[in-house]
Design an enzyme around this catalytic site. Structure first.
Site, short mmCIF file in Angstrom:
data_model
loop_
_atom_site.label_atom_id
_atom_site.label_comp_id
_atom_site.label_asym_id
_atom_site.label_seq_id
_atom_site.Cartn_x
_atom_site.Cartn_y
_atom_site.Cartn_z
N ARG A 60 15.56 14.42 48.20
CA ARG A 60 16.04 15.45 47.28
C ARG A 60 17.41 16.03 47.65
NH1 ARG A 60 13.18 12.63 44.38
NH2 ARG A 60 11.12 13.34 43.74
N SER A 115 0.92 9.97 38.90
CA SER A 115 2.39 9.95 38.88
C SER A 115 2.90 9.35 40.18
CB SER A 115 2.95 11.36 38.69
OG SER A 115 2.63 12.18 39.80
N ASP A 155 10.22 11.60 30.77
CA ASP A 155 10.42 13.04 30.99
C ASP A 155 11.89 13.42 31.02
OD1 ASP A 155 7.70 13.23 31.08
OD2 ASP A 155 7.55 13.83 33.17
N ASP A 165 9.43 20.00 44.57
CA ASP A 165 10.74 19.42 44.30
C ASP A 165 11.70 20.39 43.63
OD1 ASP A 165 10.38 17.01 45.54
OD2 ASP A 165 9.78 15.93 43.73
#
Length: 408
Positions: A100, A183, A18, A129
């Protein structure tokens, strides 16, 4: 529509399919010079191949940043969060959420150093996110341009993305042509799995989803007993051996893994408004949470402990929603850190088939007074008769209410 004024962009780059597609898309759509940042957060994967992939995509060597941030991650983000005993919605230890802001911070630092005018991430338009990254960016650099490809590009399907990858000679492994079973996001604190085989919350997660822990029923029949030493609310040693923050959490992860500790199957409320089902594994964090509460139980005053417990859900929500760099989170952190000044000592913990049990705790700052609580005659004067007045004063309003209701 691409902002053609963007000349340099710092991309949070894993080297996976990705973000490799995003890298090429930024080059073709924006005509921008791409700078990649790859963080080693203890995800358990080799990150150096990201350098070769970035070079193959035309990124200049001086524009490739790969950094081991494990110690900073645990010391400056995970441990401060655990001082608050932070859990979201009563269960989730926030392993994805807490990583994050660190990635965002590093991207902004690189953008300043390299004179970049934009930052970019690979988060989708449905998840949390994207919010966490971008609140971090704006909280540190208010005028930065943010590029969120999943909200901008015109790809309508995964096949369209894969066709783009093939067109631009981005390597695609065979399993990517089929539907991925789920995922995964991982770092030193946890692993998170969601999507595909996990989308139906009524169906038990397959065993192959779990990657950080053995099944509790397969754990040893003999318990593992360890000690954890604390200073100012942070763990500093296991079984008397001093360790750095990242080393200590790694050791707790190993102990938790081997004893089947830290599995969680959760349906949570995302900040963006939908519910999602995730399978989380936080072996070391689960042990740490129990041990920290154990040392607090003898070192924190009742009022301070109860106030912390009242503040914690607000703190957890701020971390989950991406407000790490907000003034309210920093205010709460200051109060929490103040409470931890004398949270020091040793906790003895038993690990057994998925369970963590505190079986002993000692501290030079202990508030536990055996003379006060003993059923035998203690050395400290405690007049049992004093309790009668205490109870009557607390019962006064209840008696007034009862008399009124009786009259009615």
């Amino acid at each position: 529509m691409a902002d053609k004024s963007v000349k340099k962009v710092v991309l949070a780059y894993s080297g996976g399919l990705d973000t490799s597609i995003i890298l090429k898309w930024l080059q073709t759509e924006y005509g921008a010079e791409v700078i990649t940042f790859t963080a080693d957060l203890g995800q358990g994967e080799e990150i150096e191949p990201a350098r070769a992939k970035a070079l193959a995509a035309g990124v200049k060597p001086e524009n490739i940043f790969i950094e081991d941030v494990r110690e900073e991650f645990v010391r400056d983000f995970v441990f401060p969060m655990f001082r608050a005993n932070t859990v979201y919605e009563g269960q989730y230890l926030l392993g994805t959420s807490i990583a994050r802001p660190l990635i965002a911070k590093k991207q902004i630092e690189i953008a300043r150093k390299m004179g970049a005018d934009a930052v970019s991430h690979g988060a989708t338009g449905k998840g949390n996110d994207q919010v966490r990254f971008e609140l971090g960016y704006y909280g540190l650099e208010p005028d930065i341009t943010v590029i969120a490809p999943w909200r901008e590009w015109n790809f309508k399907s995964r096949e369209a993305l894969l066709d783009f990858a093939e067109k631009h000679q981005i390597q695609i492994t065979k399993d990517k042509r089929g539907e991925a079973p789920f995922s995964v996001d991982a770092n030193l604190l946890h692993s998170s799995s969601e999507g595909k085989v996990l989308e139906d919350p009524a169906v038990e997660a397959p065993e192959f989803v779990h990657m950080r822990t053995i099944a509790p029923e397969d754990a040893p029949d003999k318990p593992t007993i360890i000690t954890i030493d604390f200073e100012k609310g942070d763990p500093v040693a296991i079984d008397g051996v001093k360790m750095s923050p990242a080393t200590l959490l790694t050791k707790l992860n190993e102990l938790g893994r081997d004893n089947g500790i830290g599995r969680l199957d959760l349906v949570e409320n995302r900040f963006v408004g939908m519910k999602s089902r995730g399978v989380y594994e936080t072996p070391g964090g689960t042990i740490l949470l129990a041990a920290h509460r154990g040392i607090e139980s003898i070192t924190l005053d009742r009022g301070a402990m109860h106030l912390k417990d009242e503040l914690m859900p607000k703190y957890a929500t701020l971390v989950y929603n991406g407000f790490w760099f907000s003034p309210e989170r920093e205010m709460l952190q200051a109060a929490i850190d103040y409470s931890q000044e004398k949270v020091a000592g040793q906790v003895r913990v038993k690990l057994y088939k998925g369970n963590v049990t505190v079986i002993g705790r000692t501290s030079p700052y202990s508030l536990y007074d055996q003379d006060l609580v003993t059923f035998e005659e203690g050395k400290v004067a405690y007049d049992h008769r004093d309790a009668g007045g205490f109870i009557k004063l607390n019962a006064l309003r209840l008696r007034v209410l009862a008399k009124r209701d009786k009259r009615g």
